[in-house]
Design an enzyme around this catalytic site. Structure first.
Site, PDB file in Angstrom:
ATOM      1  N   ARG A 154      51.664  62.105  95.032  1.00 43.76           N
ATOM      2  CA  ARG A 154      52.481  60.423  95.073  1.00 43.76           C
ATOM      3  C   ARG A 154      53.879  59.880  95.165  1.00 43.76           C
ATOM      4  O   ARG A 154      54.702  61.409  95.439  1.00 43.76           O
ATOM      5  CB  ARG A 154      52.316  60.218  93.851  1.00 43.76           C
ATOM      6  N   LYS A 178      52.353  61.284  86.421  1.00 43.51           N
ATOM      7  CA  LYS A 178      51.876  60.155  85.212  1.00 43.51           C
ATOM      8  C   LYS A 178      52.125  60.840  84.408  1.00 43.51           C
ATOM      9  O   LYS A 178      51.396  61.614  83.699  1.00 43.51           O
ATOM     10  CB  LYS A 178      50.771  59.332  85.614  1.00 43.51           C
ATOM     11  N   HIS A 252      50.336  55.403  99.520  1.00 42.76           N
ATOM     12  CA  HIS A 252      49.391  56.033  98.611  1.00 42.76           C
ATOM     13  C   HIS A 252      47.746  56.456  99.767  1.00 42.76           C
ATOM     14  O   HIS A 252      46.910  57.249  99.142  1.00 42.76           O
ATOM     15  CB  HIS A 252      49.069  54.982  97.775  1.00 42.76           C
ATOM     16  N   ARG A 255      47.331  59.543 100.486  1.00 44.65           N
ATOM     17  CA  ARG A 255      47.206  60.261  98.992  1.00 44.65           C
ATOM     18  C   ARG A 255      45.308  60.488  99.175  1.00 44.65           C
ATOM     19  O   ARG A 255      44.710  60.844  98.667  1.00 44.65           O
ATOM     20  CB  ARG A 255      47.842  60.140  97.189  1.00 44.65           C
ATOM     21  N   HIS A 278      44.219  64.092  86.979  1.00 38.21           N
ATOM     22  CA  HIS A 278      43.483  62.756  87.364  1.00 38.21           C
ATOM     23  C   HIS A 278      43.283  62.958  85.821  1.00 38.21           C
ATOM     24  O   HIS A 278      42.943  64.388  85.112  1.00 38.21           O
ATOM     25  CB  HIS A 278      42.158  62.362  87.790  1.00 38.21           C
ATOM     26  N   TYR A 287      36.222  58.970  95.363  1.00 39.66           N
ATOM     27  CA  TYR A 287      35.682  59.421  96.131  1.00 39.66           C
ATOM     28  C   TYR A 287      34.872  60.539  96.796  1.00 39.66           C
ATOM     29  O   TYR A 287      34.174  60.637  97.905  1.00 39.66           O
ATOM     30  CB  TYR A 287      36.849  61.075  96.851  1.00 39.66           C
TER      31      TYR A 287
END
Length: 310
Positions: A154, A178, A252, A255, A278, A287
């Site tokens: 990211r 994150k 983004h 990614r 994730h 995806y």
């Protein structure tokens, strides 16, 4: 009253509550970025109810604010994020025993469309994209884009990277994602080659205990906005050279391209989840809607068993 004087009055009116909010976010070890975004959300919200005391704010005030930002063009996901900020603000004030009750708790989130097929560049489009990466610091910019398109980083992760996170001999990066969660991302030879080209011309960091991997022309940690600007310029040149491509592209999307490339190449979804960092596999499953070879193969199992149409 000028805008500046109103801003000062708002800060003064809610000084105790904003200070308490800041203290508890630091105490809970929220990232600097999260603290900044939450505080910005809360200042905007408090500006909409000023000069009403915090303890008098109602559910209607919260709903009225969310309606006003919707009318100004704020999307559903952004409104939900602001509602989350407001809920957290009142929750923390309760913990600090400054107020009782949370007027945002029962406000419903906006329904947001899930599992939309993500926008991405395919293998050939990525090749064309990299032909457009340019700028005064093109070698650095190529290395940055390589990490986004072929390692799934990211923008904020590029910004956070430190020199010690790059393990050249072992061919991997330690990435802080994150929620301040760390993951290990193996690096392909082409990415290492781009970093090898960058390192000798890297401008040394001028100060600070953490030495950033990517620096600006002044030797400071590269800004998130600079990373975005690098990709925006390349995307603009890419779309100018490919006017038939009408995709809405942003940093983004590199990614997204990384994840899609893995899914289309047969990588199992759990591995893709780990590579992307994730927390939930649901975030990765979007995806699989692009090109799921396993589902195609499964459908192939009943080939020849369908009735012929007259």
């Amino acid at each position: 009253m000028t805008l500046q004087s109103k801003k000062y009055d708002i800060m003064e009116q809610y000084e105790t509550e904003l200070e308490a909010f800041s203290i508890i976010m630091k105490d809970k070890d929220y990232s600097v970025l999260t603290q900044r975004e939450y505080m910005l959300d809360i200042r905007r919200f408090l500006g909409s109810v000023y000069p009403k005391p915090v303890e008098d704010i109602t559910k209607l005030d919260v709903m009225r604010y969310l309606t006003s930002i919707r009318k100004s063009g704020t999307g559903g996901s952004a409104r939900n994020r602001q509602l989350s900020s407001i809920r957290t603000f009142f929750k923390f004030l309760n913990l600090m025993e400054i107020i009782k009750g949370n007027p945002a708790l029962e406000v419903e989130k906006t329904k947001v469309e899930k599992n939309r097929i993500p926008t991405y560049l395919d293998e050939l489009e990525l090749v064309h994209f990299f032909q457009e990466v340019d700028g005064r610091y093109v070698i650095r910019n190529v290395a940055i884009c390589m990490l986004m398109a072929y390692a799934g980083l990211r923008v904020i992760e590029i910004h956070r990277l430190n020199l010690k996170d790059y393990h050249r001999d072992e061919e991997y990066l330690r990435v802080k994602g994150k929620g301040d969660k760390w993951r290990v991302v193996p690096l392909l030879p082409e990415i290492i080659d781009s970093l090898d080209r960058y390192m000798p011309i890297r401008i040394p960091h001028r100060s600070g205990k953490d030495i950033p991997l990517f620096t600006s022309q002044f030797g400071r940690r590269i800004a998130r906005r600079t990373v975005q600007h690098v990709t925006e310029q390349a995307f603009a040149a890419f779309q100018e050279s490919k006017p038939e491509n009408e995709k809405k592209l942003s940093s983004h999307k590199l990614r997204h391209s990384f994840a899609t490339l893995h899914i289309r190449s047969g990588t199992d979804i759990r591995s893709v989840q780990e590579l992307l960092g994730h927390s939930s596999i649901e975030n990765t499953q979007i995806y699989t809607h692009v090109d799921n070879k396993q589902l195609r193969a499964a459908q192939g199992n009943i080939k020849g068993k369908l009735p012929a149409l007259k």
